[in-house]
Design a protein around this motif. Structure first.
Motif, mmCIF file in Angstrom:
data_model
loop_
_atom_site.group_PDB
_atom_site.id
_atom_site.type_symbol
_atom_site.label_atom_id
_atom_site.label_comp_id
_atom_site.label_asym_id
_atom_site.label_seq_id
_atom_site.Cartn_x
_atom_site.Cartn_y
_atom_site.Cartn_z
ATOM 1 N N GLU A 8 52.733 31.989 58.151
ATOM 2 C CA GLU A 8 52.298 30.857 57.333
ATOM 3 C C GLU A 8 51.493 31.361 56.132
ATOM 4 N N PRO A 9 51.830 30.922 54.928
ATOM 5 C CA PRO A 9 51.105 31.409 53.741
ATOM 6 C C PRO A 9 49.607 31.129 53.834
ATOM 7 N N LEU B 2 52.197 38.159 47.576
ATOM 8 C CA LEU B 2 52.921 36.955 47.992
ATOM 9 C C LEU B 2 52.367 36.375 49.281
ATOM 10 N N LEU B 3 51.156 36.773 49.662
ATOM 11 C CA LEU B 3 50.576 36.295 50.921
ATOM 12 C C LEU B 3 50.216 34.821 50.862
ATOM 13 N N CYS B 4 50.060 34.277 49.659
ATOM 14 C CA CYS B 4 49.792 32.843 49.502
ATOM 15 C C CYS B 4 51.054 32.071 49.137
ATOM 16 N N GLY B 5 52.202 32.704 49.283
ATOM 17 C CA GLY B 5 53.459 32.055 48.951
ATOM 18 C C GLY B 5 54.024 32.561 47.640
ATOM 19 N N ASN C 149 45.893 30.168 52.212
ATOM 20 C CA ASN C 149 45.377 29.465 51.047
ATOM 21 C C ASN C 149 44.448 30.416 50.296
#
Length: 225
Positions: free
Chosen positions: A2-3, A162-165, A5
């Motif tokens: 899950e990304p 890209l850990l937050c999408g 926040n």
């Protein structure tokens, strides 16, 4: 996964930084972690997170097995579990931590900013790990970074995590290029000292609270109240 926040990314990046730069005060108490997240140096953007916001982020990271509390302490102290959870080498973890804390950067900037975390041999070694993370297969969880379009007038392209999408690269193309660090050595030392002072203050406050002592300045404030 899950990304994350933005607050979770800042908290995770701070844990990863302090584990490498101030191991004597790591794992971190909530108080020290808030100070680390909100420090004015080595952060982009600068934040003003509250204890409740940081605690909520820690709960989210714990749910993803990215952070956990250390045992054997009277006060909860937190540490990250990034490399095991994400299955990445030390060098990749360092680059991702820096991108979470400082935003998009060029390979040259990442090499300068990583000096207290890990010493890369040269810029090409930084680029090699970035390329490896960008080409990560879906079986391993997919890419972790992306190379952004080169900004007008910039000599190098920047990279983002890209850990937050997904990152909107169309907007990034028009963003101003990050400033080149010409005096990186001095700036890094000043930033490191500021970060260590903030952590030491938080650690002293924790110890004083456990012993029931008042720190200088607190007595006067309490008397006025």
């Amino acid at each position: 996964m899950e990304p994350l926040n933005l607050t979770e990314a800042r908290v995770l990046g701070t844990l990863m930084e302090k584990a490498r730069t101030v191991p004597d005060t790591y794992p971190l108490s909530l108080n020290a972690l808030v100070a680390g997240c909100n420090q004015r140096s080595s952060r982009d953007p600068v934040t003003n997170l509250s204890e409740s916001e940081v605690q909520e982020a820690l709960d989210g990271l714990k749910r993803r097995s990215l952070a956990f509390t250390a045992r054997g302490s009277r006060v909860d102290r937190w540490e990250h579990n990034f490399q095991r959870a994400m299955v990445v080498p030390e060098q990749s973890a360092v680059l991702l931590g820096l991108l979470m804390l400082r935003g998009p950067q060029t390979p040259g900037e990442l090499r300068i900013h990583s000096e207290r975390w890990y010493k890369f041999a040269d810029i090409s070694s930084v680029e090699a790990f970035l390329d490896e993370m960008q080409s990560r297969t879906e079986e391993k969880g997919g890419p972790l970074v992306v190379q952004l379009p080169r900004a007008p007038g910039a000599r190098e392209a920047r990279w983002a995590h890209l850990l937050c999408g997904p990152v909107d690269v169309s907007n990034q193309a028009d963003a101003p290029a990050a400033a080149t660090v010409s005096s990186g050595g001095l700036a890094a030392r000043v930033a490191a000292l500021e970060a260590e002072v903030a952590l030491l203050r938080a650690a002293v406050a924790d110890i004083a609270g456990q012993l029931g002592l008042s720190l200088p300045g607190q007595t006067e404030t309490n008397d006025r109240a």
